[in-house]
Design a protein around this motif. Structure first.
Motif, PDB file in Angstrom:
ATOM      1  N   ALA A 109       1.695   9.053  -5.692  1.00  0.00           N
ATOM      2  CA  ALA A 109       2.788  10.831  -5.915  1.00  0.00           C
ATOM      3  C   ALA A 109       3.838  11.117  -6.577  1.00  0.00           C
ATOM      4  CB  ALA A 109       3.356  10.784  -4.058  1.00  0.00           C
ATOM      5  N   SER A 110       4.251  10.072  -7.128  1.00  0.00           N
ATOM      6  CA  SER A 110       5.507  10.026  -8.099  1.00  0.00           C
ATOM      7  C   SER A 110       4.462  11.286  -9.495  1.00  0.00           C
ATOM      8  CB  SER A 110       6.411   9.858  -7.919  1.00  0.00           C
ATOM      9  OG  SER A 110       6.636   9.307  -9.117  1.00  0.00           O
ATOM     10  N   VAL A 111       3.388  10.431  -9.564  1.00  0.00           N
ATOM     11  CA  VAL A 111       2.702   9.957 -10.898  1.00  0.00           C
ATOM     12  C   VAL A 111       1.995  12.233 -10.649  1.00  0.00           C
ATOM     13  CG1 VAL A 111       0.595  10.183 -12.061  1.00  0.00           C
ATOM     14  CG2 VAL A 111       1.824   8.049 -11.841  1.00  0.00           C
ATOM     15  N   ARG A 112       1.642  12.305  -9.625  1.00  0.00           N
ATOM     16  CA  ARG A 112       0.348  13.288  -8.959  1.00  0.00           C
ATOM     17  C   ARG A 112       2.453  14.464  -9.590  1.00  0.00           C
ATOM     18  NH1 ARG A 112      -3.346  11.824  -4.103  1.00  0.00           N
ATOM     19  NH2 ARG A 112      -4.363  11.118  -4.742  1.00  0.00           N
ATOM     20  N   ALA A 113       3.183  14.130  -9.031  1.00  0.00           N
ATOM     21  CA  ALA A 113       4.544  15.386  -9.353  1.00  0.00           C
ATOM     22  C   ALA A 113       4.642  15.605 -10.392  1.00  0.00           C
ATOM     23  CB  ALA A 113       5.292  14.756  -8.441  1.00  0.00           C
ATOM     24  N   THR A 114       4.550  14.593 -10.927  1.00  0.00           N
ATOM     25  CA  THR A 114       5.195  14.881 -12.798  1.00  0.00           C
ATOM     26  C   THR A 114       3.644  15.586 -13.062  1.00  0.00           C
ATOM     27  OG1 THR A 114       6.016  12.687 -12.598  1.00  0.00           O
ATOM     28  CG2 THR A 114       5.462  13.614 -14.816  1.00  0.00           C
ATOM     29  N   GLU A 115       2.632  15.161 -13.500  1.00  0.00           N
ATOM     30  CA  GLU A 115       1.035  15.914 -13.457  1.00  0.00           C
ATOM     31  C   GLU A 115       1.555  16.964 -13.316  1.00  0.00           C
ATOM     32  OE1 GLU A 115      -2.219  14.249 -12.233  1.00  0.00           O
ATOM     33  OE2 GLU A 115      -1.860  12.980 -13.915  1.00  0.00           O
ATOM     34  N   GLU A 116       1.843  17.516 -11.754  1.00  0.00           N
ATOM     35  CA  GLU A 116       2.364  19.168 -11.688  1.00  0.00           C
ATOM     36  C   GLU A 116       2.708  20.678 -11.807  1.00  0.00           C
ATOM     37  OE1 GLU A 116       2.252  19.572  -6.831  1.00  0.00           O
ATOM     38  OE2 GLU A 116       0.523  18.303  -6.765  1.00  0.00           O
ATOM     39  N   LEU A 117       4.214  19.096 -12.207  1.00  0.00           N
ATOM     40  CA  LEU A 117       5.386  20.024 -12.856  1.00  0.00           C
ATOM     41  C   LEU A 117       4.924  19.915 -14.519  1.00  0.00           C
ATOM     42  CD1 LEU A 117       8.375  18.040 -11.890  1.00  0.00           C
ATOM     43  CD2 LEU A 117       8.067  20.268 -11.177  1.00  0.00           C
ATOM     44  N   GLU A 118       4.553  19.193 -14.820  1.00  0.00           N
ATOM     45  CA  GLU A 118       4.267  19.639 -16.202  1.00  0.00           C
ATOM     46  C   GLU A 118       2.942  20.722 -16.496  1.00  0.00           C
ATOM     47  OE1 GLU A 118       1.277  16.947 -20.027  1.00  0.00           O
ATOM     48  OE2 GLU A 118       1.852  16.383 -18.555  1.00  0.00           O
ATOM     49  N   ILE A 172       0.947  -0.836   0.286  1.00  0.00           N
ATOM     50  CA  ILE A 172      -0.329  -0.182   0.042  1.00  0.00           C
ATOM     51  C   ILE A 172       0.933   0.915   0.105  1.00  0.00           C
ATOM     52  CG2 ILE A 172      -1.675   1.370   1.341  1.00  0.00           C
ATOM     53  CD1 ILE A 172      -3.035  -1.432   1.688  1.00  0.00           C
ATOM     54  N   ILE A 173       1.747   1.226   1.333  1.00  0.00           N
ATOM     55  CA  ILE A 173       2.774   2.816   1.200  1.00  0.00           C
ATOM     56  C   ILE A 173       3.048   3.058  -0.713  1.00  0.00           C
ATOM     57  CG2 ILE A 173       5.118   3.376   2.094  1.00  0.00           C
ATOM     58  CD1 ILE A 173       3.931   2.176   4.468  1.00  0.00           C
ATOM     59  N   GLU A 174       3.565   1.520  -1.464  1.00  0.00           N
ATOM     60  CA  GLU A 174       4.848   1.597  -2.553  1.00  0.00           C
ATOM     61  C   GLU A 174       3.895   3.091  -3.604  1.00  0.00           C
ATOM     62  OE1 GLU A 174       5.921  -2.436  -3.236  1.00  0.00           O
ATOM     63  OE2 GLU A 174       7.954  -1.753  -2.329  1.00  0.00           O
ATOM     64  N   ALA A 175       2.851   2.244  -3.675  1.00  0.00           N
ATOM     65  CA  ALA A 175       1.311   2.822  -4.289  1.00  0.00           C
ATOM     66  C   ALA A 175       0.931   3.856  -3.789  1.00  0.00           C
ATOM     67  CB  ALA A 175      -0.225   1.389  -3.925  1.00  0.00           C
TER      68      ALA A 175
END
Length: 161
Positions: A141-150, A133-136
């Motif tokens: 969080a990594s996907v959200r950070a990438t979207e925010e940077l985009e 669950i923690i890895e998910a």
């Protein structure tokens, strides 16, 4: 302003070694492109590679080898039985059960991880399931950070135009 570079004493009189002859990549400097083949007839037809011969012999003997191993397993040889079973039955994979615990998906990532760790500490969630669950959560969080940077890049490029 070009300055003359002085040659140190230990380098005076030094000359580079002559270039080594080029090879074909196989390490044979006597072979070069355009050279007449030392075997113009080529490999004779019908010659079977040693590896193919060995593989064919193994396939020919496989039925009797399997029969011997099965006989040993039936006689009680544990290693033969393990070998037979490992080839017949698929390996068992752990399947985690569904878990339910208080979890706020809208909370910041650190709080989400804390909620999972609390559930593990309370015994509601198994440690291996909690790790998944923690890895998910980390992947999300990594996907959200990438979207925010985009989105930020798109906004900055829009301002410059």
């Amino acid at each position: 302003m070009t300055e003359a570079i002085e040659t140190p004493e230990w380098l005076e009189g030094w000359r580079p070694a002559p270039a080594a002859p080029k090879s074909n990549g196989a390490g044979n400097p006597n072979w070069h492109r355009g050279m007449k083949s030392p075997n113009p007839a080529g490999r004779p037809r019908g010659i079977v590679d040693k590896r193919v011969k060995i593989a064919q012999q193994m396939l020919d003997d496989a039925h009797s080898i399997v029969g011997v191993i099965i006989e040993k397993a039936l006689e009680g040889d544990a290693s033969a039985a393990a070998l037979v079973l490992s080839r017949v039955l698929p390996a068992l994979r752990s399947q985690s059960e569904k878990v339910a615990f208080p979890f706020d998906a809208s909370a910041p990532v650190a709080q989400q991880v804390e909620q999972v760790l609390a559930a593990i500490a309370d015994g509601v969630v198994a440690p291996d399931v909690g790790k998944q669950i923690i890895e998910a959560i980390g992947a999300l969080a990594s996907v959200r950070a990438t979207e925010e940077l985009e989105q930020r890049i798109v906004m900055l490029e829009a301002r410059q135009v």
